[in-house]
Design a protein around this motif. Structure first.
Motif, PDB file in Angstrom:
ATOM      1  N   LEU A 123     -39.269  47.599 -53.104  1.00 33.46           N
ATOM      2  CA  LEU A 123     -39.706  48.349 -51.924  1.00 33.46           C
ATOM      3  C   LEU A 123     -41.230  48.392 -51.919  1.00 33.46           C
ATOM      4  N   TYR A 124     -41.837  47.712 -50.963  1.00 30.43           N
ATOM      5  CA  TYR A 124     -43.290  47.661 -50.882  1.00 30.43           C
ATOM      6  C   TYR A 124     -43.813  48.782 -49.991  1.00 30.43           C
ATOM      7  N   GLY A 125     -45.123  49.004 -50.051  1.00 29.93           N
ATOM      8  CA  GLY A 125     -45.719  50.094 -49.289  1.00 29.93           C
ATOM      9  C   GLY A 125     -45.577  49.926 -47.779  1.00 29.93           C
ATOM     10  N   ARG A 126     -45.449  51.058 -47.065  1.00 28.20           N
ATOM     11  CA  ARG A 126     -45.427  51.024 -45.596  1.00 28.20           C
ATOM     12  C   ARG A 126     -46.784  50.583 -45.086  1.00 28.20           C
TER      13      ARG A 126
ATOM     14  N   ALA B 103     -41.215  45.877 -63.146  1.00 30.08           N
ATOM     15  CA  ALA B 103     -41.875  47.162 -63.373  1.00 30.08           C
ATOM     16  C   ALA B 103     -41.788  48.068 -62.151  1.00 30.08           C
ATOM     17  N   ASN B 104     -41.442  47.492 -60.993  1.00 31.14           N
ATOM     18  CA  ASN B 104     -41.406  48.270 -59.749  1.00 31.14           C
ATOM     19  C   ASN B 104     -40.019  48.346 -59.115  1.00 31.14           C
ATOM     20  N   TYR B 105     -39.019  47.741 -59.746  1.00 29.17           N
ATOM     21  CA  TYR B 105     -37.692  47.688 -59.120  1.00 29.17           C
ATOM     22  C   TYR B 105     -36.752  48.712 -59.734  1.00 29.17           C
ATOM     23  N   ARG B 106     -36.081  49.460 -58.859  1.00 28.89           N
ATOM     24  CA  ARG B 106     -35.024  50.361 -59.314  1.00 28.89           C
ATOM     25  C   ARG B 106     -33.882  50.315 -58.311  1.00 28.89           C
ATOM     26  N   ASN B 107     -32.680  50.444 -58.808  1.00 30.53           N
ATOM     27  CA  ASN B 107     -31.484  50.441 -57.975  1.00 30.53           C
ATOM     28  C   ASN B 107     -30.546  51.491 -58.539  1.00 30.53           C
ATOM     29  N   VAL B 108     -30.604  52.686 -57.971  1.00 27.48           N
ATOM     30  CA  VAL B 108     -29.839  53.820 -58.494  1.00 27.48           C
ATOM     31  C   VAL B 108     -28.347  53.534 -58.452  1.00 27.48           C
ATOM     32  N   ARG B 109     -27.897  52.908 -57.398  1.00 23.26           N
ATOM     33  CA  ARG B 109     -26.459  52.619 -57.263  1.00 23.26           C
ATOM     34  C   ARG B 109     -25.956  51.742 -58.397  1.00 23.26           C
ATOM     35  N   GLU B 110     -26.802  50.788 -58.832  1.00 24.66           N
ATOM     36  CA  GLU B 110     -26.417  49.886 -59.904  1.00 24.66           C
ATOM     37  C   GLU B 110     -26.862  50.378 -61.286  1.00 24.66           C
ATOM     38  N   GLY B 111     -27.492  51.555 -61.300  1.00 29.27           N
ATOM     39  CA  GLY B 111     -27.940  52.104 -62.572  1.00 29.27           C
ATOM     40  C   GLY B 111     -29.107  51.359 -63.193  1.00 29.27           C
ATOM     41  N   ILE B 112     -29.980  50.776 -62.352  1.00 31.09           N
ATOM     42  CA  ILE B 112     -31.113  49.987 -62.846  1.00 31.09           C
ATOM     43  C   ILE B 112     -32.410  50.764 -62.604  1.00 31.09           C
ATOM     44  N   ASN B 113     -33.162  50.990 -63.657  1.00 31.47           N
ATOM     45  CA  ASN B 113     -34.445  51.670 -63.553  1.00 31.47           C
ATOM     46  C   ASN B 113     -35.593  50.676 -63.645  1.00 31.47           C
ATOM     47  N   ALA B 114     -36.758  51.096 -63.189  1.00 33.63           N
ATOM     48  CA  ALA B 114     -37.953  50.268 -63.349  1.00 33.63           C
ATOM     49  C   ALA B 114     -38.185  50.036 -64.837  1.00 33.63           C
ATOM     50  N   GLU B 115     -38.493  48.812 -65.222  1.00 38.23           N
ATOM     51  CA  GLU B 115     -38.664  48.460 -66.631  1.00 38.23           C
ATOM     52  C   GLU B 115     -40.060  47.892 -66.871  1.00 38.23           C
ATOM     53  N   PRO B 116     -40.960  48.699 -67.441  1.00 39.26           N
ATOM     54  CA  PRO B 116     -42.330  48.238 -67.692  1.00 39.26           C
ATOM     55  C   PRO B 116     -42.493  47.407 -68.952  1.00 39.26           C
TER      56      PRO B 116
ATOM     57  N   ALA C 234     -51.093  48.700 -67.748  1.00 39.08           N
ATOM     58  CA  ALA C 234     -49.949  48.004 -67.149  1.00 39.08           C
ATOM     59  C   ALA C 234     -49.403  48.808 -65.966  1.00 39.08           C
ATOM     60  N   LYS C 235     -49.326  50.118 -66.126  1.00 38.98           N
ATOM     61  CA  LYS C 235     -48.824  50.984 -65.046  1.00 38.98           C
ATOM     62  C   LYS C 235     -49.747  50.945 -63.832  1.00 38.98           C
ATOM     63  N   PHE C 236     -51.053  50.969 -64.071  1.00 40.37           N
ATOM     64  CA  PHE C 236     -52.019  50.926 -62.975  1.00 40.37           C
ATOM     65  C   PHE C 236     -51.907  49.619 -62.190  1.00 40.37           C
ATOM     66  N   VAL C 237     -51.868  48.488 -62.900  1.00 44.70           N
ATOM     67  CA  VAL C 237     -51.786  47.185 -62.229  1.00 44.70           C
ATOM     68  C   VAL C 237     -50.460  47.040 -61.487  1.00 44.70           C
ATOM     69  N   ALA C 238     -49.366  47.500 -62.098  1.00 45.68           N
ATOM     70  CA  ALA C 238     -48.058  47.425 -61.437  1.00 45.68           C
ATOM     71  C   ALA C 238     -48.047  48.239 -60.150  1.00 45.68           C
ATOM     72  N   GLY C 239     -48.643  49.422 -60.186  1.00 43.31           N
ATOM     73  CA  GLY C 239     -48.686  50.270 -58.993  1.00 43.31           C
ATOM     74  C   GLY C 239     -49.523  49.664 -57.892  1.00 43.31           C
ATOM     75  N   LEU C 240     -50.641  49.041 -58.259  1.00 45.08           N
ATOM     76  CA  LEU C 240     -51.505  48.410 -57.265  1.00 45.08           C
ATOM     77  C   LEU C 240     -50.788  47.235 -56.613  1.00 45.08           C
ATOM     78  N   TRP C 241     -50.082  46.439 -57.417  1.00 38.44           N
ATOM     79  CA  TRP C 241     -49.350  45.284 -56.886  1.00 38.44           C
ATOM     80  C   TRP C 241     -48.224  45.731 -55.961  1.00 38.44           C
ATOM     81  N   GLN C 242     -47.558  46.823 -56.295  1.00 39.57           N
ATOM     82  CA  GLN C 242     -46.407  47.283 -55.508  1.00 39.57           C
ATOM     83  C   GLN C 242     -46.790  47.642 -54.073  1.00 39.57           C
TER      84      GLN C 242
END
Length: 388
Positions: A150-153, A240-253, A186-194
Motif C-alpha cells: 500500500l503506497y502513499g495517497r 519491510a512494508n508489506y502486511r496482510n492481516v487476513r493471511e497473518g503476514i506482518n511487515a518483515e524488516p 533500515a526503517k527510515f529508508v523503508a518508510g521513505l520508499w513506501q
C-alpha cells in the motif's frame, strides 16, 4: 560492435580500475558500477556502447557531461532499431545520469532535494521527471505473489515526505548502539520508499538518496551492495512494508536489515531473493529467517575496517568530542595541544576525511559559531571505544 555484455561481465571489466587505479579513476569506476547495477531494479540492461563510453570517462578521456551527451546523441542518430531499444536507452541514459550524481558531493536533505534527485536521474527519460504523481498506484510484486504494497495517497505525498525527513533530522543516534543504528536506518529508508511519490523510478531514486545520505553521515556506501544486490534491495523494501492481516503476514524488516549490515558493517549475511517470497516452497525457505532484526553473523576483519581506525589521534579526538558539539579551541584543550596547525593536520582533517567528524555548518566552513560533531559513523565508533 559484437553482442551485448551482461551486467556481470561489465562489473568484471571495471574490477581492474577498482583494485589498482589512482583514486580519481577508482571513484569514477565505482560510480559507474553502482549506476549500471541499479538498472536491474527494473529488469533493464545497459548497452555495450554505454559500457565503452563509461570506460572513456573513467580513463579521463571525456568528462561525465560529455559522456552523457554522447549517450543522448547515440540514440538520436541511431538508424537501426529493435524491440529492446527503448529499454536500452532508458538504462543507458539513467546510468549516465546516476554516474554524474555519484561523482559529485552535492546533497540537499529536503523534499525539494529528494525530488531533484529523481529529476536528475530521469532527465531526458521521463516527462514527469522530478514531479510527484497526482494519482494513486499499485504494483504487482513477484515476491508477494502478485499482491501489492500500500503506497502513499497522492494527496499526502509532500506532507508525508516532509514529516519523515524532519523526524529523521531530529533523531538522536547517540543513544543507540550500532545494531540499533542499523535497524533505525533500515526503517527510515523503508518508510521513505513506501511513500512512492513518483510514477516510476522510486527505487532507483531511493537508492541514490540513501547513498548520498549515508555519505553525509560519514559512511562510504558506494560498494558492491548497491551494484550486485539492487534487485534484492527492492524486494527487501517490499517485504519491510508489506502486511496482510487476513493471511497473518506482518511487515518483515529482517531482509533489509541484513542488506544494511552487509553494506555498513561489512558482514556476509546471505542475501537471496527467494528467501523473501511469501509462502515459499520448502526448498526455497531460509532456515535462518526467524523474524528478528539482528542477524547473527560475525563481522569480518574488513567489516571492522569500515568502522574502526587504527589512528590513535582520531580515536582520541572521537572520545573528546563524544556526544558534544565542540569548537576548535575546545578540541585543542581536550586533546592537550596548543598548536592549531598541528591539530588540524594530524587530528581534525584525517577525522573528517575518514567520515568520523563533520561540521555543524558544512556549507559555511568559516561560520563564526562553527562547531564539530561526530557523524553517525563516528558515533558508532565512539560507542565501541567507550566499551573498551
Amino acid at each position: 560492435m559484437t553482442g551485448e555484455k551482461s551486467i556481470k561481465q561489465q562489473y568484471l571489466d571495471f574490477d581492474e580500475y577498482i583494485r589498482q587505479s589512482e583514486p580519481e579513476k577508482k571513484e569514477r569506476a565505482e560510480a559507474w558500477r553502482v549506476a549500471i547495477g541499479l538498472q536491474a531494479v527494473d529488469g533493464l540492461k545497459t548497452s555495450e556502447y554505454l559500457h565503452e563510453t563509461a570506460r572513456r570517462n573513467i580513463e579521463g578521456e571525456i568528462t561525465i557531461d560529455e559522456a552523457r551527451e554522447l549517450v543522448k546523441e547515440y540514440y538520436i542518430k541511431k538508424t537501426a532499431h529493435n524491440s529492446n531499444d527503448a529499454d536500452k536507452e532508458e538504462a543507458d541514459r539513467v546510468s549516465s545520469n546516476i554516474s554524474k550524481l555519484l561523482q559529485t558531493d552535492a546533497f540537499t536533505y529536503s523534499v525539494a532535494g529528494f525530488a531533484a534527485i529523481h529529476r536528475a536521474i530521469f532527465e531526458g527519460v521521463f516527462k514527469h521527471a522530478g514531479r510527484f504523481r497526482d494519482y494513486d498506484i499499485s504494483k504487482k510484486e513477484w515476491v508477494l505473489r502478485n499482491d501489492t504494497v500500500l503506497y502513499g495517497r497522492w494527496q499526502d505525498l509532500r506532507m508525508t515526505i516532509e514529516y519523515d525527513l524532519e523526524q529523521e533530522r531530529q533523531f538522536d543516534y547517540t543513544v543507540l548502539n550500532k545494531d540499533q543504528m542499523i535497524e533505525h536506518l533500515a526503517k527510515f529508508v523503508a518508510g521513505l520508499w513506501q511513500i512512492h511519490p513518483f510514477g516510476e523510478g522510486n527505487t532507483r531514486t531511493t537508492a541514490i538518496f540513501t547513498i548520498k545520505y549515508l555519505r553525509s553521515l560519514g559512511f562510504s556506501a558506494n560498494n558492491d551492495m548497491f551494484e550486485h544486490y539492487s534487485w534484492y534491495f527492492r524486494n527487501a523494501l517490499v517485504r519491510a512494508n508489506y502486511r496482510n492481516v487476513r493471511e497473518g503476514i506482518n511487515a518483515e524488516p529482517l531482509f533489509l536489515v541484513r542488506f544494511f549490515r552487509n553494506l555498513l558493517l561489512g558482514e556476509t549475511n546471505e542475501l537471496r531473493n527467494r528467501y523473501m517470497i511469501i509462502s515459499p516452497p520448502e526448498k526455497w525457505k531460509d532456515a535462518t529467517s526467524t523474524p528478528t532484526s539482528t542477524p547473527t553473523s560475525t563481522p569480518t576483519s574488513s567489516a571492522q575496517d569500515l568502522l574502526q581506525t587504527e589512528n590513535p589521534l582520531i580515536q582520541n579526538l572521537i572520545k573528546v568530542i563524544g556526544n558534544s558539539q565542540c569548537s576548535i579551541k575546545e578540541m585543542l584543550e581536550g586533546v592537550g595541544l596548543k598548536d592549531r596547525k598541528n591539530f588540524l593536520e594530524y587530528h581534525l582533517v584525517p577525522a573528517i576525511s575518514g567520515g568520523y567528524v563533520c561540521l555543524l555548518y558544512p556549507d559555511k566552513p568559516r561560520h563564526p559559531r562553527q562547531r564539530y560533531l561526530l557523524t553517525v559513523k563516528g558515533q558508532m565508533l565512539y560507542q565501541e571505544l567507550t566499551k573498551q
